[in-house]
Motif scaffolding. Structure first.
Motif, short mmCIF file in Angstrom:
data_model
loop_
_atom_site.label_atom_id
_atom_site.label_comp_id
_atom_site.label_asym_id
_atom_site.label_seq_id
_atom_site.Cartn_x
_atom_site.Cartn_y
_atom_site.Cartn_z
N ALA A 1 -6.01 -8.77 -21.13
CA ALA A 1 -5.26 -9.24 -19.96
C ALA A 1 -6.01 -10.30 -19.17
CB ALA A 1 -4.91 -8.06 -19.05
N ASP A 2 -7.35 -10.31 -19.30
CA ASP A 2 -8.15 -11.33 -18.61
C ASP A 2 -7.87 -12.71 -19.20
OD1 ASP A 2 -9.38 -9.41 -17.01
OD2 ASP A 2 -10.98 -9.07 -18.47
N ILE A 3 -7.35 -12.75 -20.40
CA ILE A 3 -7.05 -14.02 -21.08
C ILE A 3 -5.58 -14.36 -20.97
CG2 ILE A 3 -7.05 -15.20 -23.31
CD1 ILE A 3 -9.42 -13.44 -24.10
N THR A 4 -4.72 -13.39 -21.31
CA THR A 4 -3.29 -13.67 -21.40
C THR A 4 -2.57 -13.60 -20.07
OG1 THR A 4 -2.79 -11.35 -21.87
CG2 THR A 4 -3.24 -12.78 -23.76
N GLY A 5 -3.10 -12.79 -19.15
CA GLY A 5 -2.41 -12.56 -17.89
C GLY A 5 -1.77 -11.17 -17.89
N THR A 6 -1.14 -10.83 -16.78
CA THR A 6 -0.57 -9.49 -16.65
C THR A 6 0.62 -9.52 -15.71
OG1 THR A 6 -1.13 -7.18 -16.16
CG2 THR A 6 -2.06 -8.86 -14.72
N ASN A 7 1.41 -8.45 -15.76
CA ASN A 7 2.53 -8.30 -14.84
C ASN A 7 2.06 -7.58 -13.58
OD1 ASN A 7 4.73 -9.46 -16.34
ND2 ASN A 7 4.61 -7.70 -17.72
N VAL A 8 2.40 -8.15 -12.43
CA VAL A 8 1.99 -7.59 -11.14
C VAL A 8 3.24 -7.25 -10.33
CG1 VAL A 8 0.74 -8.05 -9.00
CG2 VAL A 8 -0.13 -8.94 -11.16
N TYR A 9 3.22 -6.09 -9.73
CA TYR A 9 4.39 -5.64 -8.95
C TYR A 9 4.43 -6.36 -7.60
CZ TYR A 9 7.85 -2.59 -6.78
OH TYR A 9 8.97 -2.10 -6.17
N ASN A 10 5.57 -6.96 -7.33
CA ASN A 10 5.81 -7.65 -6.06
C ASN A 10 6.66 -6.73 -5.17
OD1 ASN A 10 6.84 -9.26 -3.95
ND2 ASN A 10 6.64 -11.11 -5.20
N ARG A 11 6.03 -6.20 -4.12
CA ARG A 11 6.74 -5.27 -3.26
C ARG A 11 7.92 -5.91 -2.54
NH1 ARG A 11 2.18 -1.46 -0.29
NH2 ARG A 11 1.25 -0.59 -2.22
N LYS A 12 7.78 -7.17 -2.21
CA LYS A 12 8.85 -7.84 -1.47
C LYS A 12 10.12 -7.95 -2.31
CE LYS A 12 7.65 -11.04 1.29
NZ LYS A 12 7.18 -12.33 1.90
N SER A 13 9.96 -8.33 -3.58
CA SER A 13 11.13 -8.47 -4.45
C SER A 13 11.42 -7.20 -5.23
CB SER A 13 10.91 -9.63 -5.44
OG SER A 13 9.81 -9.35 -6.29
N GLU A 14 10.50 -6.23 -5.12
CA GLU A 14 10.62 -4.95 -5.84
C GLU A 14 10.81 -5.19 -7.33
OE1 GLU A 14 13.73 -2.66 -4.05
OE2 GLU A 14 12.53 -2.18 -2.30
N SER A 15 9.99 -6.07 -7.86
CA SER A 15 10.04 -6.37 -9.30
C SER A 15 8.65 -6.80 -9.76
CB SER A 15 11.06 -7.47 -9.59
OG SER A 15 10.68 -8.68 -8.94
N PHE A 16 8.48 -6.79 -11.07
CA PHE A 16 7.22 -7.22 -11.63
C PHE A 16 7.26 -8.73 -11.90
CE2 PHE A 16 6.88 -2.71 -12.50
CZ PHE A 16 5.52 -2.47 -12.30
N GLU A 17 6.17 -9.40 -11.57
CA GLU A 17 6.06 -10.84 -11.82
C GLU A 17 4.87 -11.09 -12.75
OE1 GLU A 17 5.53 -12.66 -8.05
OE2 GLU A 17 7.63 -12.36 -7.41
N PHE A 18 5.07 -12.04 -13.65
CA PHE A 18 4.00 -12.35 -14.60
C PHE A 18 3.01 -13.32 -13.97
CE2 PHE A 18 2.39 -14.99 -18.19
CZ PHE A 18 1.60 -13.99 -18.77
N ARG A 19 1.75 -12.95 -14.01
CA ARG A 19 0.68 -13.83 -13.54
C ARG A 19 -0.06 -14.35 -14.77
NH1 ARG A 19 -0.74 -12.16 -8.21
NH2 ARG A 19 1.24 -11.84 -7.12
N PRO A 20 0.17 -15.60 -15.13
CA PRO A 20 -0.44 -16.12 -16.37
C PRO A 20 -1.95 -16.18 -16.30
CG PRO A 20 0.58 -17.89 -15.12
CD PRO A 20 0.96 -16.62 -14.44
N GLY A 21 -2.59 -15.94 -17.43
CA GLY A 21 -4.04 -16.03 -17.53
C GLY A 21 -4.48 -17.43 -17.92
N PRO A 22 -5.77 -17.62 -18.12
CA PRO A 22 -6.30 -18.96 -18.41
C PRO A 22 -5.86 -19.53 -19.75
CG PRO A 22 -8.00 -17.28 -18.63
CD PRO A 22 -6.82 -16.62 -17.99
N ILE A 23 -5.31 -18.71 -20.64
CA ILE A 23 -4.88 -19.20 -21.94
C ILE A 23 -3.73 -20.20 -21.82
CG2 ILE A 23 -3.16 -17.41 -22.37
CD1 ILE A 23 -5.62 -18.84 -24.96
N PHE A 24 -3.09 -20.26 -20.65
CA PHE A 24 -1.92 -21.12 -20.50
C PHE A 24 -2.27 -22.55 -20.09
CE2 PHE A 24 -0.04 -16.95 -20.42
CZ PHE A 24 1.13 -17.13 -21.14
N ALA A 25 -3.53 -22.92 -20.14
CA ALA A 25 -3.92 -24.30 -19.87
C ALA A 25 -3.66 -25.16 -21.11
CB ALA A 25 -5.39 -24.36 -19.48
N ASN A 26 -3.69 -26.48 -20.93
CA ASN A 26 -3.54 -27.39 -22.08
C ASN A 26 -4.75 -27.32 -23.01
OD1 ASN A 26 -2.10 -29.46 -19.70
ND2 ASN A 26 -0.94 -28.77 -21.48
N VAL A 27 -5.93 -27.31 -22.42
CA VAL A 27 -7.17 -27.20 -23.20
C VAL A 27 -7.92 -25.97 -22.70
CG1 VAL A 27 -9.34 -28.27 -23.88
CG2 VAL A 27 -7.31 -29.69 -23.52
#
Length: 323
Positions: A94-120
């Motif tokens: 998850a430190d590379i790919t990212g993880t889903n984080v619960y957003n209390r305001k929207s009461e849903s999980f949001e994906f937080r991308p990890g560093p693998i989503f850069a161009n290089v």
């Protein structure tokens, strides 16, 4: 660096550019990297050729010869996103790919991308991470996507991994599996500089490092256009047959020879090299220059890398060109 929507010759970068213009951009990147890396001109061209061919690159050598700096210089030469991941034994997928984080305001999980989503992405000392974490890289490198909690997320475009690994220190490291090695288009080694080159390295390091002054010479749109031009480099049937004969030779002389993926990687690397030369077609010299860096890490022999390199060298000497 030209405007993001238009090349210097007026060709729209949203479409195609010709090999001559693509070669100008590619050589500008090569020269920019040379402003940071002293010597190793061949390695720099190989890295850029692999980058343009749409491949990932593994840089393997002893500590302190500039592996990380080479990757940083390439990323700094192109106006695109860059992330460095320092691989350690406690690094989690998850430190590379990212993880889903619960957003209390929207009461849903949001994906937080990890560093693998850069161009290089610089995967520094990749062999220090355990196999489970290395496996997290495999989907991204192979499929240009990452799956987290059942949802698939596409990678950035362009996307390339430049990984480094220490070739002599084996304690607390993990050997890269064959499937992951096969995803690297190229494996490079830098070696020690000669006396004059080392003196230049020392001189450049005094008062700050040259990497801090590097500015991009190509935009992301230009990089996409150059990659598209590389894809369109002509590889005629006799040259494709030559590559297939080289691959067959490795299968006949190694316990595990180059796969069809290896043959495709060799062709794409040759296309990248052709673009650096502003040629819209690949020639046998392109294949012969790239094969020693594309094929050996894909082979398995009883005597290791030296034997694998020897098999590829023998193949280039023995297999007729017939083009």
């Amino acid at each position: 660096m030209t405007d993001a929507s238009e090349a210097a010759d007026g060709t729209a970068l949203g479409g195609a550019i010709d090999a001559e213009r693509a070669g100008e951009i590619a050589r500008a990147v090569v020269e920019n990297v040379r402003g940071v890396i002293v010597g190793n001109d061949e390695a720099i061209e190989l890295l850029v050729a692999g980058f343009l061919g749409g491949g990932h690159v593994l840089v393997e050598d002893v500590p302190g010869v500039g592996k990380t700096m080479l990757a940083r210089a390439l990323a700094a030469s192109v106006e695109c996103s860059f992330e460095r991941v320092q691989f350690t034994p406690d690094l989690l997928p998850a430190d590379i790919t990212g993880t889903n984080v619960y957003n209390r305001k929207s009461e849903s999980f949001e994906f937080r991308p990890g560093p693998i989503f850069a161009n290089v992405v610089l995967a520094d000392e990749i062999n220090r991470a355990p196999p489970k974490t290395q496996a997290a890289m495999l989907e991204a490198m192979a499929e240009t996507q990452v799956t987290v909690d059942g949802r698939t997320h596409p990678m950035s475009d362009p996307f390339a991994v430049v990984a480094t690994q220490n070739s002599i220190e084996r304690e607390r490291t993990y050997e890269l599996p064959a499937a992951e090695l096969d995803r690297f288009m190229l494996r490079l080694r830098l070696g020690y500089p000669d006396a004059d080159e080392e003196a230049t390295v020392i001189d450049r390091a005094i008062g700050g490092h040259a990497i801090e002054a590097v500015t991009p010479v190509a935009s992301t749109d230009e990089l996409r256009a150059v990659r598209a031009a590389a894809d369109n480099v002509e590889v005629r049937e006799p040259l494709r047959a030559y590559v297939a004969r080289i691959a067959r030779y490795t299968r006949e002389h190694a316990a595990l020879g180059a796969s069809p993926r290896g043959s495709i990687a060799l062709v794409r690397a040759a296309q990248g090299r052709a673009i650096i030369g502003s040629r819209p077609y690949a020639v046998p010299d392109d294949v012969q220059a790239m094969a020693p860096h594309v094929l050996p890490h894909r082979l398995r022999t009883d005597r290791g890398d030296t034997d694998a390199e020897g098999i590829v060298s023998d193949a280039l000497e023995s297999v007729p060109v017939e083009v």
